[in-house]
Each structure stands twice: as structure tokens, then as C-alpha cells.
Design a protein around this motif. Sequence first.
Motif, PDB file in Angstrom:
ATOM      1  N   GLY A   1       0.811  -1.211   0.000  1.00 22.23           N
ATOM      2  CA  GLY A   1       0.000   0.000   0.000  1.00 22.23           C
ATOM      3  C   GLY A   1       0.841   1.255   0.000  1.00 22.23           C
ATOM      4  O   GLY A   1       1.291   1.717  -1.042  1.00 22.23           O
ATOM      5  N   SER A   2       1.075   1.821   1.178  1.00 21.78           N
ATOM      6  CA  SER A   2       1.731   3.116   1.281  1.00 21.78           C
ATOM      7  C   SER A   2       3.194   3.064   0.872  1.00 21.78           C
ATOM      8  O   SER A   2       3.883   2.067   1.079  1.00 21.78           O
ATOM      9  CB  SER A   2       1.649   3.629   2.722  1.00 21.78           C
ATOM     10  OG  SER A   2       0.319   3.761   3.126  1.00 21.78           O
ATOM     11  N   ALA A   3       3.673   4.181   0.320  1.00 19.26           N
ATOM     12  CA  ALA A   3       5.082   4.332  -0.017  1.00 19.26           C
ATOM     13  C   ALA A   3       5.813   4.897   1.192  1.00 19.26           C
ATOM     14  O   ALA A   3       5.544   6.028   1.597  1.00 19.26           O
ATOM     15  CB  ALA A   3       5.239   5.261  -1.216  1.00 19.26           C
ATOM     16  N   PRO A   4       6.719   4.151   1.801  1.00 15.70           N
ATOM     17  CA  PRO A   4       7.420   4.626   2.996  1.00 15.70           C
ATOM     18  C   PRO A   4       8.125   5.965   2.800  1.00 15.70           C
ATOM     19  O   PRO A   4       8.090   6.834   3.666  1.00 15.70           O
ATOM     20  CB  PRO A   4       8.420   3.507   3.287  1.00 15.70           C
ATOM     21  CG  PRO A   4       7.798   2.286   2.698  1.00 15.70           C
ATOM     22  CD  PRO A   4       7.098   2.757   1.468  1.00 15.70           C
ATOM     23  N   GLY A   5       8.754   6.134   1.633  1.00 16.14           N
ATOM     24  CA  GLY A   5       9.474   7.382   1.390  1.00 16.14           C
ATOM     25  C   GLY A   5       8.561   8.589   1.367  1.00 16.14           C
ATOM     26  O   GLY A   5       8.921   9.672   1.843  1.00 16.14           O
ATOM     27  N   MET A   6       7.357   8.421   0.819  1.00 16.17           N
ATOM     28  CA  MET A   6       6.409   9.523   0.784  1.00 16.17           C
ATOM     29  C   MET A   6       5.929   9.893   2.177  1.00 16.17           C
ATOM     30  O   MET A   6       5.829  11.068   2.533  1.00 16.17           O
ATOM     31  CB  MET A   6       5.214   9.157  -0.093  1.00 16.17           C
ATOM     32  CG  MET A   6       4.240  10.291  -0.294  1.00 16.17           C
ATOM     33  SD  MET A   6       2.710   9.735  -1.034  1.00 16.17           S
ATOM     34  CE  MET A   6       3.334   8.807  -2.420  1.00 16.17           C
ATOM     35  N   MET A   7       5.629   8.876   2.984  1.00 16.04           N
ATOM     36  CA  MET A   7       5.202   9.145   4.359  1.00 16.04           C
ATOM     37  C   MET A   7       6.301   9.877   5.122  1.00 16.04           C
ATOM     38  O   MET A   7       6.043  10.839   5.862  1.00 16.04           O
ATOM     39  CB  MET A   7       4.841   7.831   5.053  1.00 16.04           C
ATOM     40  CG  MET A   7       3.626   7.121   4.481  1.00 16.04           C
ATOM     41  SD  MET A   7       2.123   8.103   4.710  1.00 16.04           S
ATOM     42  CE  MET A   7       0.876   6.977   4.095  1.00 16.04           C
ATOM     43  N   ALA A   8       7.525   9.427   4.947  1.00 12.73           N
ATOM     44  CA  ALA A   8       8.653  10.068   5.636  1.00 12.73           C
ATOM     45  C   ALA A   8       8.809  11.509   5.175  1.00 12.73           C
ATOM     46  O   ALA A   8       9.067  12.419   5.993  1.00 12.73           O
ATOM     47  CB  ALA A   8       9.930   9.277   5.383  1.00 12.73           C
ATOM     48  N   HIS A   9       8.657  11.755   3.893  1.00 10.43           N
ATOM     49  CA  HIS A   9       8.790  13.109   3.352  1.00 10.43           C
ATOM     50  C   HIS A   9       7.756  14.051   3.957  1.00 10.43           C
ATOM     51  O   HIS A   9       8.078  15.184   4.361  1.00 10.43           O
ATOM     52  CB  HIS A   9       8.646  13.073   1.831  1.00 10.43           C
ATOM     53  CG  HIS A   9       8.465  14.418   1.210  1.00 10.43           C
ATOM     54  ND1 HIS A   9       9.501  15.328   1.087  1.00 10.43           N
ATOM     55  CD2 HIS A   9       7.364  15.026   0.686  1.00 10.43           C
ATOM     56  CE1 HIS A   9       9.049  16.436   0.524  1.00 10.43           C
ATOM     57  NE2 HIS A   9       7.760  16.274   0.263  1.00 10.43           N
TER      58      HIS A   9
ATOM     59  N   GLY B   1       0.752  -3.933   8.094  1.00  5.56           N
ATOM     60  CA  GLY B   1       1.273  -4.916   7.152  1.00  5.56           C
ATOM     61  C   GLY B   1       2.582  -5.508   7.617  1.00  5.56           C
ATOM     62  O   GLY B   1       2.730  -5.918   8.765  1.00  5.56           O
ATOM     63  N   LYS B   2       3.559  -5.523   6.726  1.00  9.35           N
ATOM     64  CA  LYS B   2       4.865  -6.099   7.034  1.00  9.35           C
ATOM     65  C   LYS B   2       5.844  -5.070   7.584  1.00  9.35           C
ATOM     66  O   LYS B   2       7.045  -5.332   7.679  1.00  9.35           O
ATOM     67  CB  LYS B   2       5.443  -6.766   5.799  1.00  9.35           C
ATOM     68  CG  LYS B   2       4.592  -7.928   5.280  1.00  9.35           C
ATOM     69  CD  LYS B   2       5.251  -8.583   4.071  1.00  9.35           C
ATOM     70  CE  LYS B   2       4.397  -9.690   3.507  1.00  9.35           C
ATOM     71  NZ  LYS B   2       5.039 -10.346   2.339  1.00  9.35           N
ATOM     72  N   GLY B   3       5.335  -3.879   7.918  1.00  6.15           N
ATOM     73  CA  GLY B   3       6.139  -2.914   8.658  1.00  6.15           C
ATOM     74  C   GLY B   3       7.029  -2.010   7.845  1.00  6.15           C
ATOM     75  O   GLY B   3       7.888  -1.316   8.410  1.00  6.15           O
ATOM     76  N   ALA B   4       6.845  -1.939   6.529  1.00  9.06           N
ATOM     77  CA  ALA B   4       7.742  -1.140   5.704  1.00  9.06           C
ATOM     78  C   ALA B   4       7.713   0.337   6.088  1.00  9.06           C
ATOM     79  O   ALA B   4       8.764   0.980   6.193  1.00  9.06           O
ATOM     80  CB  ALA B   4       7.390  -1.306   4.225  1.00  9.06           C
ATOM     81  N   VAL B   5       6.518   0.884   6.303  1.00  7.29           N
ATOM     82  CA  VAL B   5       6.409   2.290   6.674  1.00  7.29           C
ATOM     83  C   VAL B   5       6.947   2.521   8.082  1.00  7.29           C
ATOM     84  O   VAL B   5       7.735   3.440   8.328  1.00  7.29           O
ATOM     85  CB  VAL B   5       4.947   2.768   6.572  1.00  7.29           C
ATOM     86  CG1 VAL B   5       4.789   4.161   7.177  1.00  7.29           C
ATOM     87  CG2 VAL B   5       4.490   2.771   5.119  1.00  7.29           C
TER      88      VAL B   5
END
Length: 250
Positions: free
Chosen positions: A23-31, A51-55
Motif C-alpha cells: 500500500g503506502s510508499a514509505p518514502g512519501m510518508m517520511a517526506h 502490514g509487514k512494517g515497511a512504513v
Amino acid sequence: MTAETTELIPFLPYLLQDFWELGSAPGMMAHLIEKHVDVTDDTKILDLGSGKGAVSVRLAQQFGVYVKGVDLLPEFVAYASQKAEEFEVGGLCEFIVGDINEAVQIERGYDVVILGAVGDVLGTPAETLEKLSQTIWPGGYILIDEGYLPDDGSQADVQYDNYEFLTKAEWETLFEEAGLELVETVSEWENLENPDSDAGMEMITRRANELIEQYPDKKDIFESYVRSQQAEYNDLDSTLVCVTWMLKKR
């Protein structure tokens, strides 16, 4: 990457084993957090449907803050914990198995709450916004991913028929009614680290076919899942405007 029936849930870890980011893009959330949140050592983040913790892992690693992830699937939670250790943020990440409907009733006092894919797991859009808002301080932030209909679009244009999509104007009215300020909108589908829908469908289809060989009596369930995922990808590519919204609680 949702499930149409609860009977499919135990098979999701197998079907989605080739993905870390769900789902979510980790880099975008961090930005977005880096841009808008005054992050300190005391900042707390809640990741619902983690989910699998990527974010969660990305945020803990980049900001050095506490992140709590909640997901229904024990396999996903175990994998997320493993990745946190791998990236040396095991002491900052807490992953638990749980229903996010229960989590929103008890989790309080966060600076940021993330719901990677809105859907209807927490109820109607208005109910979802209200429940998310309860988990954060006034002045706290909500990050949600969603696809909305263009102003000239209609539900009839959508192939994925398990969810009723709203227009941007309808969402903005709900934000206002919920006491939320729209801080920024980012086009998610254009900025995903791995936006290749063809490759994603190939992996999902391969795993579904493997499950059909193992459980031929459940063939209809797995084939239905593949069709629904293809419809969702098609909508993301053509019909829906896919965004991440950053909202601030007044």
C-alpha cells in the motif's frame, strides 16, 4: 491489496509473500512527516494496518522515534518485527497482532496516525476520520491513502466494485466536518517506489495458482481475488485519482 472474504485472510501471507511494501510508499510518508511535523525524541506514531512494517521501519530509522504498528495477521507482524531488527530499530518499533477497530478505541496520545489504505474497515469515511482523530493530540496529524473519483466520474466507471468511492469535494467536506485541516495532497500512484502493476499482478497470479493446486476446492476464492486485484490496479492506472492526504487536527 484487500481481501473480499474473510475466508481468504489466512492465505494473504502466502499470496503477498513477494511484497514488503503493502500500500503506502514509505518514502512519501517520511517526506510528509519531515516537511510538516516538528519531530522530537518524544514523537509517537501509530501505524494502523501496518502490514509487514515497511512504513513503520522507515519512519523509526529516519527519525529515531517510537512507532507502534497494528495488524491482524500474525505472519505480517512477525515479519515486521524481523525487519525492524534487521534495520536496527527493534527498540523503537512495537508491532502487535490486533484488530484496528479495537485499536482506535484504546490507542491515545499519538502525534501522527497512519492508515495506509482507507477502505471501509473502520466504517464509513466520516466514521473513519472520527476514529483516527481520537488517537492523536490536538495539533496531531493523520496520514491516509485513498483513491477518489474525478469530478466528472461516477461509481459506474470503477471496476473494483467492493467499495464506494467519493469525489474530492465530498472528502473535503468530510475533513471540514471532522475538524481536520488539509495540509497537503500528494499524488501517491505517481510517487510509489514500485508502481509496476504488471509485475505486481504477475506475482499475485503466480501465488494464487500455486494455492489453487494445493486447495482446488477453494479455486473460486483465489480466482476472485486475482480478478479483484486486477480491477483495483486498472482503476488506479486509469479511473481513480490516487493520493496521500496529510490532515491536521484542529
